[in-house]
Scaffold this active site. Structure first.
Site, PDB file in Angstrom:
ATOM      1  N   CYS A 137      77.952  34.081  43.060  1.00 21.82           N
ATOM      2  CA  CYS A 137      77.477  35.031  41.633  1.00 21.82           C
ATOM      3  C   CYS A 137      76.058  35.654  41.958  1.00 21.82           C
ATOM      4  CB  CYS A 137      77.200  34.048  40.494  1.00 21.82           C
ATOM      5  SG  CYS A 137      76.055  32.788  40.571  1.00 21.82           S
TER       6      CYS A 137
ATOM      7  N   HIS B  90      75.007  24.702  45.996  1.00 22.75           N
ATOM      8  CA  HIS B  90      75.919  23.434  46.053  1.00 22.75           C
ATOM      9  C   HIS B  90      77.156  23.607  47.029  1.00 22.75           C
ATOM     10  CE1 HIS B  90      74.375  21.864  41.971  1.00 22.75           C
ATOM     11  NE2 HIS B  90      73.546  21.496  42.902  1.00 22.75           N
TER      12      HIS B  90
ATOM     13  N   HIS C 136      69.089  27.468  39.887  1.00 28.05           N
ATOM     14  CA  HIS C 136      69.552  26.732  38.819  1.00 28.05           C
ATOM     15  C   HIS C 136      68.357  26.571  37.677  1.00 28.05           C
ATOM     16  CE1 HIS C 136      71.954  25.173  42.018  1.00 28.05           C
ATOM     17  NE2 HIS C 136      72.982  24.946  40.993  1.00 28.05           N
TER      18      HIS C 136
ATOM     19  N   HIS D 153      72.333  17.507  35.911  1.00 28.97           N
ATOM     20  CA  HIS D 153      72.679  18.878  36.682  1.00 28.97           C
ATOM     21  C   HIS D 153      71.415  19.380  36.628  1.00 28.97           C
ATOM     22  CE1 HIS D 153      73.760  22.825  37.488  1.00 28.97           C
ATOM     23  NE2 HIS D 153      74.782  22.303  37.981  1.00 28.97           N
TER      24      HIS D 153
ATOM     25  N   GLU E 100      70.192  22.439  36.478  1.00 25.93           N
ATOM     26  CA  GLU E 100      69.844  23.438  35.529  1.00 25.93           C
ATOM     27  C   GLU E 100      69.611  22.746  33.956  1.00 25.93           C
ATOM     28  OE1 GLU E 100      72.500  26.692  32.564  1.00 25.93           O
ATOM     29  OE2 GLU E 100      73.065  26.433  34.615  1.00 25.93           O
TER      30      GLU E 100
ATOM     31  N   CYS F  41      77.336  32.175  31.148  1.00 24.41           N
ATOM     32  CA  CYS F  41      77.183  33.453  31.895  1.00 24.41           C
ATOM     33  C   CYS F  41      78.608  33.913  31.964  1.00 24.41           C
ATOM     34  CB  CYS F  41      76.740  33.008  33.390  1.00 24.41           C
ATOM     35  SG  CYS F  41      76.843  34.407  34.486  1.00 24.41           S
TER      36      CYS F  41
ATOM     37  N   SER G 172      79.787  21.886  40.579  1.00 22.86           N
ATOM     38  CA  SER G 172      80.443  21.541  39.469  1.00 22.86           C
ATOM     39  C   SER G 172      81.385  22.584  38.895  1.00 22.86           C
ATOM     40  CB  SER G 172      79.408  21.296  38.242  1.00 22.86           C
ATOM     41  OG  SER G 172      78.414  20.156  38.390  1.00 22.86           O
ATOM     42  N   ASN G 173      80.882  23.969  39.067  1.00 22.06           N
ATOM     43  CA  ASN G 173      81.651  25.140  38.930  1.00 22.06           C
ATOM     44  C   ASN G 173      82.964  25.095  39.663  1.00 22.06           C
ATOM     45  OD1 ASN G 173      81.848  28.038  40.322  1.00 22.06           O
ATOM     46  ND2 ASN G 173      82.135  28.228  38.180  1.00 22.06           N
TER      47      ASN G 173
ATOM     48  N   SER H  53      79.665  29.050  44.169  1.00 22.82           N
ATOM     49  CA  SER H  53      78.643  28.650  45.046  1.00 22.82           C
ATOM     50  C   SER H  53      79.106  28.753  46.424  1.00 22.82           C
ATOM     51  CB  SER H  53      78.395  27.053  44.756  1.00 22.82           C
ATOM     52  OG  SER H  53      79.464  26.488  44.764  1.00 22.82           O
TER      53      SER H  53
END
Length: 289
Positions: free
Chosen positions: A13, A41, A75, A129, A131, A198, A227-228, A270
């Protein structure tokens, strides 16, 4: 011969691209550079930048560091990290994603304009996390982190609630949390929420489901810490049971490719493009073999 398509929309991203670009610029200039936590990550990308000289450190190591350059990844970080840097003469290379930074500012403004006794600041996100740690830090640790419906038991529904979301959470999950709070909150209490997800991340869900649905086999490339990656992999798996999660090309299994005429390769926010390309090359090699 099977066709192999790498999804054009997958990969880093904007925030991650910026962070990595800043790291490479500093390293190219000969600077000794530290990064607070993994810059992204994805262990393969972390290793690539390590080979260029980027040194990953923990918050404990930051506290012992003096007169150095430290990059803050996309993050974001809590105010305490900046305070430590000032005390120790550390130069911060701040690569906090603009979307995350705006969310931090919103939460801090809300916290500064009220008190924990008046308004409960609730963050929908993954506890621990990076963030989320940065967001909670804007409230001096008073924010309530809710990962799922069970986490709502921490909230006092007789009091005002201000809800925010980690930027990479799903829109559907956030909407479900909003609806549940609406059902439970007292008529006398005020509820407000800010959609801080986002869109560059959220919009990938529909695209990836469409991409995966039209492939015989899907190879989803993501690091184990992402996580994403877990979220987007499950979205692909939901529409295509022949979706496989791989960290890199070494994990591709030839039996997955049997009788597949079109193979799709995609990844998380990521996941670097070069890694998806290596998975593509390995896939082609296994098919030829």
């Amino acid at each position: 011969m099977a066709s192999i398509e790498i999804d054009k929309e997958s990969g880093f991203c904007f925030g991650v691209v910026t962070a990595i670009r800043k790291a490479e610029q500093e390293l190219a200039g000969g600077s000794e550079l530290y990064c607070l936590g993994d810059i992204v990550h994805n262990s393969d990308e972390v290793e690539r930048l390590c080979d260029k000289g980027l040194q990953t450190i923990t918050h404990e190591q930051l506290a012992e560091l003096r007169d150095a350059k430290v990059l803050l990844r996309a993050h974001g970080e809590p105010p305490s990290t900046y305070a430590t840097a000032r005390r120790n003469g550390i130069e911060i290379i701040d690569a906090t994603c603009p979307v995350v930074l705006k969310l931090q500012q919103r939460i801090k403004e809300k916290y500064d304009s009220s008190s924990p006794a008046e308004v409960q600041i609730v963050i929908y996100g993954k506890r621990g996390h990076a963030e989320v740690n940065g967001l909670v830090g804007q409230t001096e640790g008073h924010a309530i982190v809710v990962e799922d419906m069970d986490g709502l038991s921490q909230i006092d529904f007789s009091r005002d609630i201000a809800l925010y979301s980690q930027t990479t959470k799903s829109l559907e999950g956030f909407q479900s949390i909003i609806e549940e709070i609406r059902k439970r909150i007292s008529p006398e209490a005020h509820f407000e929420y800010s959609d801080t997800i986002c869109r560059q991340v959220a919009n990938r869900v529909g695209h990836l489901r469409e991409f995966a649905a039209h492939k015989d086999v899907v190879l989803f490339v993501a690091g184990t810490k992402s996580s994403n990656g877990k979220v987007l992999f499950n979205e692909c798996l939901a529409v295509n049971p022949r979706t496989h999660l791989v960290a890199n090309e070494s994990e591709v299994q030839p039996e997955w490719l049997a009788r597949a005429e079109n193979i799709g390769i995609c990844g998380a926010t990521s996941t670097p493009r070069w890694l998806m390309e290596k998975v593509g090359a390995k896939t082609a090699e296994l098919i030829d073999g």
